[in-house]
Design a protein around this motif. Sequence first.
Motif, PDB file in Angstrom:
ATOM      1  N   ASP A  32     -32.455 -22.070 -25.940  1.00 13.81           N
ATOM      2  CA  ASP A  32     -33.501 -21.752 -24.948  1.00 13.81           C
ATOM      3  C   ASP A  32     -32.882 -21.621 -23.557  1.00 13.81           C
ATOM      4  OD1 ASP A  32     -35.756 -21.632 -26.598  1.00 13.81           O
ATOM      5  OD2 ASP A  32     -36.266 -23.746 -26.288  1.00 13.81           O
TER       6      ASP A  32
ATOM      7  N   TYR B 270     -33.507 -27.861 -18.210  1.00 13.47           N
ATOM      8  CA  TYR B 270     -33.339 -27.963 -19.659  1.00 13.47           C
ATOM      9  C   TYR B 270     -32.618 -29.249 -20.081  1.00 13.47           C
ATOM     10  CZ  TYR B 270     -35.204 -23.310 -20.239  1.00 13.47           C
ATOM     11  OH  TYR B 270     -36.045 -22.226 -20.253  1.00 13.47           O
ATOM     12  N   ASP B 271     -32.475 -30.165 -19.158  1.00 11.25           N
ATOM     13  CA  ASP B 271     -31.899 -31.483 -19.430  1.00 11.25           C
ATOM     14  C   ASP B 271     -30.502 -31.405 -20.058  1.00 11.25           C
ATOM     15  OD1 ASP B 271     -32.136 -34.215 -19.114  1.00 11.25           O
ATOM     16  OD2 ASP B 271     -32.875 -34.513 -21.156  1.00 11.25           O
TER      17      ASP B 271
ATOM     18  N   THR C 207     -32.812 -26.488 -27.561  1.00  8.37           N
ATOM     19  CA  THR C 207     -32.806 -26.515 -26.096  1.00  8.37           C
ATOM     20  C   THR C 207     -31.623 -25.730 -25.541  1.00  8.37           C
ATOM     21  OG1 THR C 207     -33.908 -28.654 -26.107  1.00  8.37           O
ATOM     22  CG2 THR C 207     -32.812 -28.021 -24.066  1.00  8.37           C
TER      23      THR C 207
ATOM     24  N   SER D 201     -29.863 -30.990 -27.884  1.00  5.77           N
ATOM     25  CA  SER D 201     -30.609 -30.253 -28.899  1.00  5.77           C
ATOM     26  C   SER D 201     -30.095 -28.818 -28.993  1.00  5.77           C
ATOM     27  CB  SER D 201     -32.096 -30.245 -28.510  1.00  5.77           C
ATOM     28  OG  SER D 201     -32.791 -29.192 -29.120  1.00  5.77           O
TER      29      SER D 201
ATOM     30  N   PHE E  45     -25.815 -30.056 -24.465  1.00  8.92           N
ATOM     31  CA  PHE E  45     -27.239 -30.337 -24.587  1.00  8.92           C
ATOM     32  C   PHE E  45     -27.435 -31.229 -25.801  1.00  8.92           C
ATOM     33  CE2 PHE E  45     -26.752 -26.515 -22.215  1.00  8.92           C
ATOM     34  CZ  PHE E  45     -27.752 -26.545 -21.271  1.00  8.92           C
TER      35      PHE E  45
END
Length: 171
Positions: free
Chosen positions: A71, A47-48, A68, A65, A63
């Motif tokens: 999620d 998920y970076d 993201t 985002s 994160f």
Amino acid sequence: MKDTRKLAAIVFIDIVGYTSIMEKDESKALEVLREKRDILQKLISEYDGEHLKEIGDGDLMTFSSAITAVDFVSKLQEEISKTEIFKIRAGVHLGDVVIENDDVFGAGVNIASRLHVLAKPSQTVISDSIYMQIKNKPSFEIADLGKMKVKGVKEKLQVYCIGESDDIQEE
């Protein structure tokens, strides 16, 4: 050295009942920590996200985002539920953070760490700033918890949870 600032989706998690697990069976508690680390390591890169630190049985991540981040936490909750050996609580907040010496500081970090305390086992509590970013995404079931007082924050915060909302307690 100049501080680096950025807007980030901040995720704070901890293992439910970890102190009790450690008190009853140290080797089981260490097994739980290893399992959590393995799952986190796999998902964070997927998920970076950026894992900033482990704090006892808790973890702090960021994160780029809000979507993201939510999620990620949803998938994390799903993967951990498959283990059937432990559960986590999670808090997610969008805020400005200060990065210094590979660590992160700021009110946003403090809020995320306070939100997770409001969650029941296997649940994620989010701030209004996260809600505003994800509210039009039908893949998230979101329940309004109303305004709640959290430790160390002067004003009550509007909070939501991902999934069912029963048994939420103010800090």
